[in-house]
Design a protein around this motif. Sequence first.
Motif, mmCIF file in Angstrom:
data_model
loop_
_atom_site.group_PDB
_atom_site.id
_atom_site.type_symbol
_atom_site.label_atom_id
_atom_site.label_comp_id
_atom_site.label_asym_id
_atom_site.label_seq_id
_atom_site.Cartn_x
_atom_site.Cartn_y
_atom_site.Cartn_z
ATOM 1 N N LYS A 70 0.804 -1.227 0.000
ATOM 2 C CA LYS A 70 0.000 0.000 0.000
ATOM 3 C C LYS A 70 0.834 1.273 0.000
ATOM 4 C CE LYS A 70 -0.757 0.301 5.023
ATOM 5 N NZ LYS A 70 -1.787 0.304 6.086
ATOM 6 N N GLU A 71 2.071 1.208 0.483
ATOM 7 C CA GLU A 71 2.912 2.406 0.499
ATOM 8 C C GLU A 71 3.536 2.690 -0.862
ATOM 9 O OE1 GLU A 71 2.920 4.306 3.071
ATOM 10 O OE2 GLU A 71 1.751 2.884 4.296
ATOM 11 N N ASP A 72 3.504 1.727 -1.755
ATOM 12 C CA ASP A 72 4.184 1.873 -3.042
ATOM 13 C C ASP A 72 3.272 2.324 -4.176
ATOM 14 O OD1 ASP A 72 6.590 0.996 -1.904
ATOM 15 O OD2 ASP A 72 6.041 -1.100 -2.210
ATOM 16 N N TYR A 73 1.973 2.363 -3.927
ATOM 17 C CA TYR A 73 1.016 2.698 -4.978
ATOM 18 C C TYR A 73 -0.008 3.706 -4.467
ATOM 19 C CZ TYR A 73 2.895 -1.325 -7.438
ATOM 20 O OH TYR A 73 3.743 -2.207 -8.053
ATOM 21 N N GLN A 74 -0.439 4.578 -5.393
ATOM 22 C CA GLN A 74 -1.473 5.538 -5.014
ATOM 23 C C GLN A 74 -2.791 4.835 -4.740
ATOM 24 O OE1 GLN A 74 -1.777 8.908 -7.589
ATOM 25 N NE2 GLN A 74 -3.602 9.735 -6.590
ATOM 26 N N TRP A 75 -3.107 3.836 -5.580
ATOM 27 C CA TRP A 75 -4.317 3.050 -5.390
ATOM 28 C C TRP A 75 -4.005 1.577 -5.594
ATOM 29 C CZ3 TRP A 75 -6.072 7.021 -9.276
ATOM 30 C CH2 TRP A 75 -6.630 8.137 -8.640
ATOM 31 N N ILE A 76 -4.682 0.739 -4.826
ATOM 32 C CA ILE A 76 -4.624 -0.707 -5.020
ATOM 33 C C ILE A 76 -6.054 -1.217 -5.098
ATOM 34 C CG2 ILE A 76 -3.956 -2.930 -4.027
ATOM 35 C CD1 ILE A 76 -1.618 -1.572 -2.684
ATOM 36 N N PHE A 77 -6.330 -2.030 -6.121
ATOM 37 C CA PHE A 77 -7.653 -2.602 -6.321
ATOM 38 C C PHE A 77 -7.575 -4.108 -6.142
ATOM 39 C CE2 PHE A 77 -7.633 1.377 -8.592
ATOM 40 C CZ PHE A 77 -8.869 1.932 -8.277
ATOM 41 N N CYS A 78 -8.404 -4.629 -5.245
ATOM 42 C CA CYS A 78 -8.466 -6.069 -4.985
ATOM 43 C C CYS A 78 -9.718 -6.630 -5.648
ATOM 44 C CB CYS A 78 -8.534 -6.335 -3.478
ATOM 45 S SG CYS A 78 -7.138 -5.678 -2.539
ATOM 46 N N LEU A 79 -9.540 -7.545 -6.585
ATOM 47 C CA LEU A 79 -10.663 -8.142 -7.302
ATOM 48 C C LEU A 79 -11.090 -9.419 -6.577
ATOM 49 C CD1 LEU A 79 -9.425 -7.746 -10.996
ATOM 50 C CD2 LEU A 79 -10.473 -6.062 -9.470
ATOM 51 N N ILE A 80 -12.342 -9.435 -6.139
ATOM 52 C CA ILE A 80 -12.837 -10.536 -5.306
ATOM 53 C C ILE A 80 -14.041 -11.202 -5.964
ATOM 54 C CG2 ILE A 80 -13.849 -11.164 -3.089
ATOM 55 C CD1 ILE A 80 -10.935 -10.356 -2.864
ATOM 56 N N ASP A 81 -13.965 -12.516 -6.142
ATOM 57 C CA ASP A 81 -15.114 -13.317 -6.569
ATOM 58 C C ASP A 81 -15.868 -13.773 -5.317
ATOM 59 O OD1 ASP A 81 -14.187 -13.041 -9.132
ATOM 60 O OD2 ASP A 81 -13.437 -15.103 -9.310
ATOM 61 N N LEU A 82 -17.181 -13.619 -5.332
ATOM 62 C CA LEU A 82 -17.964 -13.928 -4.139
ATOM 63 C C LEU A 82 -18.528 -15.350 -4.103
ATOM 64 C CD1 LEU A 82 -19.980 -10.631 -3.485
ATOM 65 C CD2 LEU A 82 -17.941 -11.467 -2.313
ATOM 66 N N ASP A 83 -18.448 -16.087 -5.195
ATOM 67 C CA ASP A 83 -19.099 -17.401 -5.194
ATOM 68 C C ASP A 83 -18.517 -18.321 -4.128
ATOM 69 O OD1 ASP A 83 -16.705 -17.605 -6.636
ATOM 70 O OD2 ASP A 83 -17.529 -18.975 -8.142
ATOM 71 N N HIS A 84 -17.211 -18.418 -4.056
ATOM 72 C CA HIS A 84 -16.588 -19.291 -3.054
ATOM 73 C C HIS A 84 -16.885 -18.789 -1.647
ATOM 74 C CE1 HIS A 84 -13.581 -22.019 -1.321
ATOM 75 N NE2 HIS A 84 -13.234 -20.999 -0.548
ATOM 76 N N ILE A 85 -16.833 -17.487 -1.457
ATOM 77 C CA ILE A 85 -17.083 -16.908 -0.138
ATOM 78 C C ILE A 85 -18.496 -17.225 0.341
ATOM 79 C CG2 ILE A 85 -17.355 -14.702 1.078
ATOM 80 C CD1 ILE A 85 -15.048 -13.648 -0.706
ATOM 81 N N LEU A 86 -19.469 -17.041 -0.539
ATOM 82 C CA LEU A 86 -20.862 -17.306 -0.165
ATOM 83 C C LEU A 86 -21.118 -18.793 0.034
ATOM 84 C CD1 LEU A 86 -22.697 -14.834 -2.567
ATOM 85 C CD2 LEU A 86 -22.533 -14.647 -0.086
ATOM 86 N N ASN A 87 -20.586 -19.597 -0.864
ATOM 87 C CA ASN A 87 -20.874 -21.029 -0.816
ATOM 88 C C ASN A 87 -20.199 -21.737 0.350
ATOM 89 O OD1 ASN A 87 -22.469 -20.863 -3.123
ATOM 90 N ND2 ASN A 87 -20.736 -21.224 -4.492
ATOM 91 N N HIS A 88 -19.213 -21.092 0.958
ATOM 92 C CA HIS A 88 -18.522 -21.697 2.095
ATOM 93 C C HIS A 88 -18.754 -20.916 3.387
ATOM 94 C CE1 HIS A 88 -16.460 -23.596 -1.310
ATOM 95 N NE2 HIS A 88 -16.152 -24.560 -0.469
ATOM 96 N N SER A 89 -19.829 -20.129 3.403
ATOM 97 C CA SER A 89 -20.254 -19.420 4.622
ATOM 98 C C SER A 89 -19.139 -18.551 5.205
ATOM 99 C CB SER A 89 -20.734 -20.426 5.684
ATOM 100 O OG SER A 89 -21.783 -21.222 5.183
ATOM 101 N N LEU A 90 -18.428 -17.866 4.323
ATOM 102 C CA LEU A 90 -17.316 -17.023 4.747
ATOM 103 C C LEU A 90 -17.640 -15.531 4.653
ATOM 104 C CD1 LEU A 90 -14.424 -18.907 2.901
ATOM 105 C CD2 LEU A 90 -14.974 -19.001 5.342
#
Length: 207
Positions: free
Chosen positions: A62-82
Motif C-alpha cells: 500500500k505504500e508503493d502505490y497511489q491506489w490498489i484494487f483487490c478483485l474478489i469473486d464472491l461465489d466461493h465466499i458465499l458457498n462456504h459461509s465465509l
Amino acid sequence: MIIGEGESERDYFTQLKHHIKSENKVENKSENLNAGGNFNIVPDKSENSDFKTIFERAEKNKEDYQWIFCLIDLDHILNHSLYDKYLESKKQIESSGNIFVIESCPCFEFWILLHYEYCGASFCHCDDLIKNKLKDYLPEYKKGMIKHYYPQIKNKQELAVRRSKESKDNRDREIQSETFGSENSCRISFTEMHILMNKLLDCECKI
C-alpha cells in the motif's frame, strides 16, 4: 496495482494495459507517455488466491502505490459461509484509504458476460455462469482463455461499464430487502468493475 484471484483477471488486464498503451502511442505519437496503462497486475503467473491472501498482498504494497484494487469473486465466499469473515476483513483493509475492493458475484466472468448482455440471473458457481450464459457467446471459453477473446470484446467495454453500474445498482436494491450473505443462498449477479475501469481509463497515476 490490481490484485486478482487468478489468470482470468491477470490476462484481461494485461491485454487492457497493452491496448491502452498502444492507443496512447498512436494518438500522441510518442514513446514517452504517462497517461493511461500505468498500472501493475498481480499475480504475474497463474495463481489462485483467497481473499485473505489478496488483502495481505495489498497491505504489503500500500505504500508503493497511489491506489490498489483487490478483485474478489464472491461465489466461493458465499458457498462456504465465509461472508461475515470476509466483510470484517474488507472493512479493515479499506480503512487504509487507498485500497479498494472490487466485487463480482459470482465471479470475474460476469464482467465478461456484460460485454454481450445484461443479465439479472443468479448463479451459485462461476462454472454455472460460464456453462449456461457465457458460452452462448464464447462457446470454447474456459478460465484462463480470456487473452484469446480480448480482441473481440475490447470494443464492447463502454457498454459493459454501463451494464456493470446497472448490476451494482440492482444489487444494492436487493441487499436492502434480504440478507445477502445468508448461507446456501444466491443473490442477483453483479460486479463493481465499472469503478475500476473508469479509474484506469482516466488515470495518469501509478496504480
